[in-house]
Enzyme design. Structure first.
Site, PDB file in Angstrom:
ATOM      1  N   THR A 286       0.857  -1.200   0.000  1.00 41.97           N
ATOM      2  CA  THR A 286       0.000   0.000   0.000  1.00 41.97           C
ATOM      3  C   THR A 286       0.882   1.235   0.000  1.00 41.97           C
ATOM      4  OG1 THR A 286       0.021   0.384   2.393  1.00 41.97           O
ATOM      5  CG2 THR A 286      -1.627  -1.156   1.532  1.00 41.97           C
ATOM      6  N   ASP A 287       0.285   2.367  -0.277  1.00 39.32           N
ATOM      7  CA  ASP A 287       0.972   3.615   0.015  1.00 39.32           C
ATOM      8  C   ASP A 287       0.835   3.873   1.526  1.00 39.32           C
ATOM      9  OD1 ASP A 287       2.426   5.901  -0.199  1.00 39.32           O
ATOM     10  OD2 ASP A 287       1.256   6.765  -1.835  1.00 39.32           O
ATOM     11  N   TYR A 288       1.553   4.843   1.986  1.00 39.37           N
ATOM     12  CA  TYR A 288       1.679   5.219   3.393  1.00 39.37           C
ATOM     13  C   TYR A 288       0.320   5.331   4.116  1.00 39.37           C
ATOM     14  CZ  TYR A 288       4.938   7.609   6.631  1.00 39.37           C
ATOM     15  OH  TYR A 288       5.764   7.959   7.654  1.00 39.37           O
TER      16      TYR A 288
END
Ligand code: BGC
Length: 761
Positions: A286-288
């Site tokens: 995932t992104d952050y």
């Protein structure tokens, strides 16, 4: 003769048999290894592999006592991001492989997006080179340096198509075009991963942000995207797919929702498109904190969104620790299955296996490499060459440029001597003190041949609050002088000079993440300075620093020469001097349209015709246009001047009819009619005149960057086959439809020669 042929054939078969066998054997070995490892893993340890926590700021020598260390010992961490230096990485890896039960190594990722300590131009600049060898070379050097510093995984390339220059992250990508973006995506992946991920100087690439992050509504970062499938498949998906086809080992989800479902929890995207249609074999991160953010998107509580993400096919959870805190419970409540957890865990272990981390967890931790292979003179020289290839000459009235290396040169502007801004946004490993400013570059290139008179002339912005938002709190405003004083100083030296070089534009952090702008003019105070300088009646060159297309309509009308240099990286200042003084002839071409004003956005070259296109350049009642502005861009896609001129002629097609098994050869003559040797990007566009869905007015299908000496004439040839004519129709089938195609070849998307051919059944 016959006998020897037979022997050769048998030998050939054996080679094929052995090599396919060894491939199968490697695959089997990997499977056996991972099966065996997973058979020993507890549920918690499996979920631990899916966890990519933030590393905080672990100081060297303190890893043991960090919060993270305890989790690593328990096998609850799969990898870490943005930890810098061999010593720290070694220390942390040691905890994993010496103190955790199963000794599984960690994977260390970082945003190495335009170089490592040798920082190269921002990606939008690199894209302007239209030179795939050069982009691959920069990614190779980035991988070499990052791997020498302990990193084995980069969160790059960002391949999000972006047609909205208000969006700050347009700086991180390759612009607006799917074809150019796809070629660039491949070049990055090849450069990072090389031919063998097991080597210690290659790193795994993570293509991002899947999907449609660049289509954020209103250019506001993280905003919603909502798009037809036909548009997704034809105009936004190709670069992701190209990166995957080139072998990218991982992919990152985007923050945004896609037609109502946040990407990280979007099973259609992460499983149907990615796995089933594109056969992606790597892992999804995932992104952050993107899983947690699904709560705010309105998808349910942490447990629900985490289960949704896992079920979607998202393997690794960046920073949020949502999987770690919920999946066990979800499994016991049958909200996820063990197979889903196993699958995600396996994919992450496979990546570690492919990187060779099980064989040697410290393979990227060679202190000696960290000293000898990072920011070397060779790398810096390459960075200087590459930077100069990314600059785009937007205007050059009366051939003001290149400047002669003589006389008095006034160098003025907030970006002329600003070390911090040179590397550009997202340059995590840059040592700003190593960056060469434009002033230093001028001194290096001019020696004592000319006199340089320098003044800052203006702040990047005068508004203190705005300044704080774009400098991470370290003010760029000169607090010792008022704006009027700064201007006065600049005008004083400008009056004494023969020529004025104004180095203006955006500060480095005015583009990149969370740097959307609703007004993309040059900041007002800089415009005032420029106007005053122009009033002096001397030749003025605008060297423009920017991470996005700017609405510089007024500047285009009033300044005789404009050189757009994006942010050129560590060696940017030298490269600017190389181009300004003619040691290098500029050859960059815009990978993105420059609009006249923000009201035209989104403005991109491969638009649809509409039922009411304009037939003239200016207003017509009941036609698709504006009352107050033409439909034209300020500078079109593919545009960029040179110090020399190129004349295109003799566009020839080998045939005007083509069936689906045939290839048409398209050739054109390009002549360098000016006074400099140069490089030109010869661009080929097609238009499918009649389709089962409306087709764009033109689409880039190929290009070649050529060297062409002054006076030289070259014939450039392109092959067109059925694949170039295909598009996704309304049923999402990738088809070519019979009918007439127009061919455009030229120096940019607006200035082309034209011909046509017919695709017959
Ligand atoms: C960005 C990603 C980046 C990640 C890790 C996020 O804020 O959107 O592009 O890779 O941080 O640093």
């Amino acid at each position: 003769m016959q006998v020897s042929k037979k022997i050769y054939f048998v030998f050939f078969l054996m080679v094929i048999f052995l090599s396919s066998n060894s491939y199968a054997q490697n695959k089997a070995e990997k499977e056996i290894f991972i099966d065996e490892l997973m058979s020993k893993m507890t549920l918690q340890e499996k979920i631990g592999q899916l966890n990519l926590p933030g590393s905080g700021d672990i100081k060297t020598g303190e890893a043991n006592n960090s919060d993270i260390a305890g989790k690593i010992r328990l096998g609850l961490v799969g990898g870490l991001l943005n930890v810098k230096s061999v010593s720290k990485i070694k220390e942390i890896q040691k905890i994993a492989v010496e103190e955790s039960r199963l000794k599984i190594p960690l994977i260390f990722g970082m945003d190495v997006i335009h170089g490592y300590r040798t920082t190269f131009p921002i990606p939008l600049g690199l894209a302007s080179s239209w030179d795939m060898n050069l982009i691959e070379k920069m990614a190779r050097i980035a991988a070499q340096e990052a791997s020498a510093d302990g990193i084995c995984w980069t969160f790059s390339p960002m391949v999000d198509i972006a047609r909205d220059p208000r969006w700050g992250r347009i700086a991180e990508g390759a612009g607006e075009d799917a074809y150019l973006g796809s070629r660039i995506a491949e070049a990055y992946v090849k450069g990072y991963q090389g031919d063998d991920l097991k080597k210690n100087n290659t790193i795994m690439s993570c293509v991002k942000h899947f999907a449609l992050y660049g289509a954020a509504e209103a250019g506001r970062d993280y905003n919603t995207t909502d798009m037809s499938l036909v548009r997704m498949y034809n105009e936004y998906f190709p670069p992701y797919k190209a990166a995957i086809d080139a072998g990218a080992g991982s992919i990152m989800t985007s923050f945004n929702d896609v037609n109502g479902i946040p990407a990280s929890g979007n099973r259609w995207l992460m499983t149907e498109v990615l796995r089933n249609q594109w056969k992606f074999k790597g892992f999804v991160v995932t992104d952050y904190t993107a899983i947690q953010e699904m709560i705010t998107h309105g998808m349910g509580d942490l447990q629900a969104v985490s289960a949704m993400a896992l079920h979607a096919g998202t393997d690794m959870d960046m920073v949020g620790e949502s999987y770690l805190s919920t999946l066990e419970k979800s499994l016991s409540e049958q909200k996820v299955t063990l197979e889903e957890i196993d699958l995600a865990c396996r994919r992450i272990l496979e990546a570690k296996y492919d990187l060779g981390l099980f064989e040697d967890p410290f393979k990227y931790c060679d202190e000696n490499r960290a000293v000898t292979e990072i920011a070397t003179i060779e790398n810096m020289n390459v960075a200087r060459d590459i930077a100069a290839q990314t600059f785009v000459l937007l205007k050059n009235k009366n051939q003001i440029l290149p400047l002669a290396k003589k006389g008095k040169i006034a160098l003025i502007g907030p970006l002329a001597n600003s070390r911090f801004d040179m590397a550009g946004m997202w340059s995590v490993a840059a040592e700003h003190k190593e960056s060469v400013t434009v002033l230093e570059g001028f001194k290096n290139v001019l020696g004592n041949k000319a006199e340089i008179l320098y003044a800052k002339g203006a702040n990047v912005v005068d508004d203190k609050d705005y300044d704080a938002r774009i400098t991470w709190g370290t003010s760029g405003i000169d607090s010792t002088k008022t704006s009027a004083q700064l201007r006065k100083e600049a005008l004083k030296i400008a009056k004494k000079s023969d020529v004025i070089v104004a180095v203006l534009g955006e500060g480095a952090e005015m583009s990149g993440e969370c740097s959307s702008r609703s007004n993309i003019d040059l900041p007002e105070n800089q415009k005032i300075l420029l106007a005053e300088l122009l009033k002096l009646g001397k030749p003025v060159v605008l060297v423009l620093y920017t991470g996005r297309p700017l609405t510089i309509t007024w500047e285009n009308e009033n300044v005789p020469a404009i050189l757009n240099v994006w942010f050129g990286g560590t060696q940017g200042g030298n490269a600017v001097a190389d181009v300004v003084f003619g040691d290098v002839n500029p050859s960059g071409k815009l990978p993105v349209t420059f609009p006249q004003n923000v009201g035209q956005i989104p403005l991109y070259y491969n638009c649809k015709n509409t039922g009411r296109p304009l037939s003239n350049e200016w207003f017509e009642k009941y036609k698709s246009n504006y009352l107050d502005i033409t439909n034209e861009p300020l500078y079109p896609f593919g545009f960029g001047l040179s110090y020399t001129n190129f004349k295109y002629s003799n566009l020839t097609l080998s045939n005007t009819k083509m069936n689906e098994n045939e290839t048409i050869k398209i050739s054109v003559q390009v002549e360098n009619t000016g006074n400099f040797d140069g490089k030109e990007v010869v661009q080929l566009y097609l238009r499918d005149l009649v389709g089962s869905i409306s087709r764009p007015v033109m689409e880039l299908k190929n290009f070649q960057k050529i060297d062409i000496k002054k006076g030289e004439k070259k014939t450039i040839t392109f092959d067109i086959d059925i694949e170039d004519l295909k598009f996704y129709n309304n049923d999402l089938q990738f088809v070519a439809e019979p009918g007439t195609f127009e061919v455009f070849v030229g120096t940019n998307s607006k200035e082309t020669l034209k011909a046509e051919f017919e695709l017959i059944k």
